[in-house]
Structures are given as structure tokens and as C-alpha cells.
Design a protein around this motif. Structure first.
Motif, PDB file in Angstrom:
ATOM      1  N   PHE A  31      67.605 121.735   2.123  1.00 29.54           N
ATOM      2  CA  PHE A  31      66.752 120.682   1.589  1.00 29.54           C
ATOM      3  C   PHE A  31      67.580 119.443   1.274  1.00 29.54           C
ATOM      4  O   PHE A  31      68.769 119.560   0.940  1.00 29.54           O
ATOM      5  CB  PHE A  31      66.064 121.127   0.289  1.00 29.54           C
ATOM      6  CG  PHE A  31      65.151 122.299   0.443  1.00 29.54           C
ATOM      7  CD1 PHE A  31      63.812 122.111   0.756  1.00 29.54           C
ATOM      8  CD2 PHE A  31      65.613 123.593   0.281  1.00 29.54           C
ATOM      9  CE1 PHE A  31      62.960 123.186   0.899  1.00 29.54           C
ATOM     10  CE2 PHE A  31      64.769 124.671   0.413  1.00 29.54           C
ATOM     11  CZ  PHE A  31      63.434 124.476   0.732  1.00 29.54           C
ATOM     12  N   PRO A  32      66.977 118.259   1.322  1.00 31.87           N
ATOM     13  CA  PRO A  32      67.684 117.064   0.842  1.00 31.87           C
ATOM     14  C   PRO A  32      67.810 117.108  -0.679  1.00 31.87           C
ATOM     15  O   PRO A  32      67.011 117.760  -1.359  1.00 31.87           O
ATOM     16  CB  PRO A  32      66.775 115.909   1.292  1.00 31.87           C
ATOM     17  CG  PRO A  32      65.417 116.511   1.410  1.00 31.87           C
ATOM     18  CD  PRO A  32      65.636 117.939   1.833  1.00 31.87           C
ATOM     19  N   SER A  33      68.828 116.430  -1.193  1.00 29.36           N
ATOM     20  CA  SER A  33      69.006 116.385  -2.643  1.00 29.36           C
ATOM     21  C   SER A  33      69.203 114.953  -3.112  1.00 29.36           C
ATOM     22  O   SER A  33      69.676 114.089  -2.368  1.00 29.36           O
ATOM     23  CB  SER A  33      70.191 117.244  -3.075  1.00 29.36           C
ATOM     24  OG  SER A  33      71.400 116.708  -2.594  1.00 29.36           O
ATOM     25  N   VAL A  52      71.480 110.153  -2.086  1.00 29.74           N
ATOM     26  CA  VAL A  52      70.700 111.052  -1.241  1.00 29.74           C
ATOM     27  C   VAL A  52      71.674 111.820  -0.355  1.00 29.74           C
ATOM     28  O   VAL A  52      72.493 111.224   0.354  1.00 29.74           O
ATOM     29  CB  VAL A  52      69.694 110.281  -0.376  1.00 29.74           C
ATOM     30  CG1 VAL A  52      68.871 111.227   0.490  1.00 29.74           C
ATOM     31  CG2 VAL A  52      68.785 109.418  -1.252  1.00 29.74           C
ATOM     32  N   HIS A  81      62.619 118.818  -2.599  1.00 30.56           N
ATOM     33  CA  HIS A  81      63.915 118.189  -2.849  1.00 30.56           C
ATOM     34  C   HIS A  81      64.634 118.885  -4.004  1.00 30.56           C
ATOM     35  O   HIS A  81      63.985 119.374  -4.931  1.00 30.56           O
ATOM     36  CB  HIS A  81      63.749 116.702  -3.241  1.00 30.56           C
ATOM     37  CG  HIS A  81      63.298 115.815  -2.142  1.00 30.56           C
ATOM     38  ND1 HIS A  81      61.993 115.802  -1.672  1.00 30.56           N
ATOM     39  CD2 HIS A  81      63.976 114.885  -1.411  1.00 30.56           C
ATOM     40  CE1 HIS A  81      61.887 114.905  -0.710  1.00 30.56           C
ATOM     41  NE2 HIS A  81      63.074 114.339  -0.528  1.00 30.56           N
ATOM     42  N   GLU A 136      56.857 115.612  -3.904  1.00 25.62           N
ATOM     43  CA  GLU A 136      58.233 115.650  -3.410  1.00 25.62           C
ATOM     44  C   GLU A 136      59.135 116.593  -4.213  1.00 25.62           C
ATOM     45  O   GLU A 136      60.169 117.047  -3.705  1.00 25.62           O
ATOM     46  CB  GLU A 136      58.841 114.242  -3.417  1.00 25.62           C
ATOM     47  CG  GLU A 136      58.246 113.290  -2.400  1.00 25.62           C
ATOM     48  CD  GLU A 136      57.006 112.564  -2.922  1.00 25.62           C
ATOM     49  OE1 GLU A 136      56.555 111.615  -2.255  1.00 25.62           O
ATOM     50  OE2 GLU A 136      56.493 112.968  -3.998  1.00 25.62           O
TER      51      GLU A 136
END
Length: 326
Positions: free
Chosen positions: A71-73, A108, A189, A185
Motif C-alpha cells: 500500500f502507499p503510505s 508519499v 493507505h 482513503e
């Protein structure tokens, strides 16, 4: 060689698979007193040598086909350029931008964070059920009065380690809360908010607004004791960032903390070894620490930063901040 491993958590399970792959005979002893969560955070967004431990852990998960989902963080707050450079050196893609749904500038990161389904790893390990008794002077481990034959004994019992073999660590309760928010979201995230002081992680990865939030104060307590929690402090921090949400369920488990809140390993008796002090970030560094322990047993190699002897002059201590907090 015959090995007996006490504890079937992330560390014990990692050691089991590493040793059996190398052709050793391995027996795992497990009391089943500790719950196993389906998934935990694996992050490369650490600092110092912990980043390399996390990289070794990631290699292990990939080698042994442990399921993961990336996942993006978003990291909110000041992070030194040296730390960011470390992240980039292990392949994390970094950019800085304003993120509207958290109303903040953020770092990000892509490729830095994932959920690792540790239950798949742990439940694949066969074990002898029972509470272990260890004689450090003789290098003997028994279950229910019956000796388990082994050339080497490895103790990885987590929060039970201090009372089981007297290592320099303490048991504490770490916990988090499942929430529902209209901010969808949050469900897809990771958020590390060093300004407000909390983290958020996806539950199953769908953009549903379901997330797990945490970073409350560690509560020192012997494992298994009933613990009173001040949940509102964390909830207030999350509310300051994302507004209204509904807390659904709070759960946790006992963790093992060391004086410097970093992992620890070493030889502690006649053919008896210890690895632990995962300090709430075992999925990140557990398999990496397992590799260091095997390097000690098989090659005599020592990584001093994590070696248990560093606590030889330490008396009493208080559990500090978990080390995944930059």
C-alpha cells in the motif's frame, strides 16, 4: 543438528523455516497463550540498521511465499534527509506533496509499506503444545516433565522471555482500534502522523474508510494480566487529523520491550540462545533478527548493535517509544 525452539511467533516460525530448509531437525514448543493476528505491518520506513533488518525480513517473506499486500503510505512531520535517503536506497519511491484528505503536506512513499499475513506463516509450523521449562546451566528444555532432545535450544517466547530465562526485557501491552471513517482513503493507505502522534493502517485494503489506528502509551504488565487502557488520548489525536469517525473495536496483545526498545539476541546458557525484544515491530524485523541469530550459532558472527550483552550494566528501566516511530 537438532534444534528446539520455544515460541511459535514470528521469530520462532521464521527460525523453523530457515533451519528446516538447511536440513536441520526442528521441534517447536508453543503454549498457545498468545493470540495470532491475521496481518501485521511490514515497513521499510525505519531508521539506522533496522532498515537492513526489515529488508532481510522482506526477502524471507518473498522466499517462503508469505502472502503480502503493498500500500502507499503518508508520513506527516519532519523526517531528516539522511533517513529519507536510507528509504530510497532500499528501493522506496519518495515524493512530497499536499494531500487534501488529511489537509497536510506529506511524504508519499511507494514500495515502503505492506500488510504481511503472518498467520499464514505461523499456522504452517507444527508444534508441541505446552509450557517449556529451561535449565540454562545444563542446556535442557522440558515440556510437562519430559525432556525435548536438542543440540541447541532457542528461546523466542516474546513477553514471557523475562520470566522464562531472565533476559533484560519487560512485558507490555500494545493495542490498536478498528475505526470507520467517511474518508475512504484511510482504508487503502498507511498514515504515520508524527505531528499528532498516531498511525493508521488498512484493514483489508479496500477504500471503505475502515482502518486500524494506534500508538497509545505502552502499559507495562506481566503477560496475561487484565490491562486498563486510556483509549481517548489516541482517539483525540486521530480526530484532530481526520475529523469524525466511529470507533468499532479495540484489541491488542502483550509485547516484549528492551531498555533501548531495539531487538536483542545472544547466547544465554549452555547451548541456549535467545532472540526477542521485538518491541511492537516484529513483522518488520523478526525474520531479519532470526538470520542474525543463525549467523551467531553457525558462524560465530555478532552484530553488536543488537547483541544482548549491551544490557549487562542496565538495572531497572521503563518501556519507551516503539522504534518504528521516527
Amino acid at each position: 543438528m537438532k534444534f528446539a525452539i520455544v515460541g511459535r511467533g514470528i521469530l520462532g516460525s521464521s527460525l523453523y523455516f530457515m533451519l528446516t530448509k538447511a536440513g536441520h531437525e526442528v521441534k517447536v514448543i508453543e503454549s498457545r497463550k498468545r493470540r495470532v493476528f491475521p496481518s501485521l505491518i511490514h515497513s521499510l520506513l525505519l531508521k539506522g540498521k533496522d532498515v537492513q533488518l526489515a529488508m532481510e525480513s522482506l526477502k524471507f517473506y518473498r522466499e517462503f511465499n508469505v502472502p503480502m499486500r503493498e500500500f502507499p503510505s503518508l508520513t506527516i512531520g519532519k523526517v531528516s534527509m539522511d533517513v529519507i535517503t536510507q528509504w530510497q536506497e532500499v528501493g522506496v519511491q519518495i515524493r512530497e506533496e499536499y494531500v487534501g484528505w488529511i489537509s497536510s503536506d506529506a511524504i508519499v512513499a511507494l514500495g515502503g509499506d505492506r500488510l504481511v499475513y503472518v498467520s499464514k506463516l505461523i499456522y504452517a509450523v507444527p508444534y508441541i503444545e505446552g509450557s517449556a521449562e529451561i535449565d540454562l546451566s545444563k542446556g535442557v528444555v522440558s515440556v510437562g516433565g519430559k525432556q525435548v532432545k536438542a543440540d541447541k535450544i532457542i528461546v523466542t517466547a516474546g513477553p514471557w522471555n523475562p520470566c522464562l530465562v531472565g533476559v533484560k526485557s519487560k512485558s507490555y501491552y500494545c493495542w490498536a482500534t478498528l475505526i470507520y471513517s467517511k474518508i475512504r482513503e484511510l482504508g487503502s493507505h498507511f498514515v504515520y502522523d508524527y505531528e499528532k502522534g498516531f498511525y493508521s493502517r488498512p484493514v483489508i485494503g479496500l477504500a471503505t474508510g475502515m482502518a486500524i489506528v494506534g500508538d497509545g502509551k505502552a502499559v507495562e504488565s506481566p503477560p496475561g494480566n487484565r490491562v486498563s487502557l486510556d483509549k481517548e488520548e489516541v482517539m483525540a489525536k486521530v480526530r484532530d487529523r481526520v475529523g469524525h469517525f466511529v470507533p468499532l473495536y479495540t484489541a491488542g496483545e502483550f509485547c516484549e520491550g528492551t531498555p533501548d526498545m531495539k531487538p536483542s539476541y545472544g547466547k544465554i546458557g549452555e547451548n541456549v540462545y535467545y532472540a526477542g525484544g521485538l518491541d511492537g515491530y516484529g513483522a518488520e524485523v523478526g525474520p531479519g533478527l532470526a538470520k542474525l541469530l543463525l549467523d551467531l550459532i553457525m558462524k560465530g558472527e555478532v552484530e553488536r548493535e543488537y547483541y544482548a550483552e549491551r544490557f549487562s550494566e542496565v538495572g531497572d528501566f521503563t518501556i519507551g517509544r516503539e522504534p518504528h516511530e521516527i
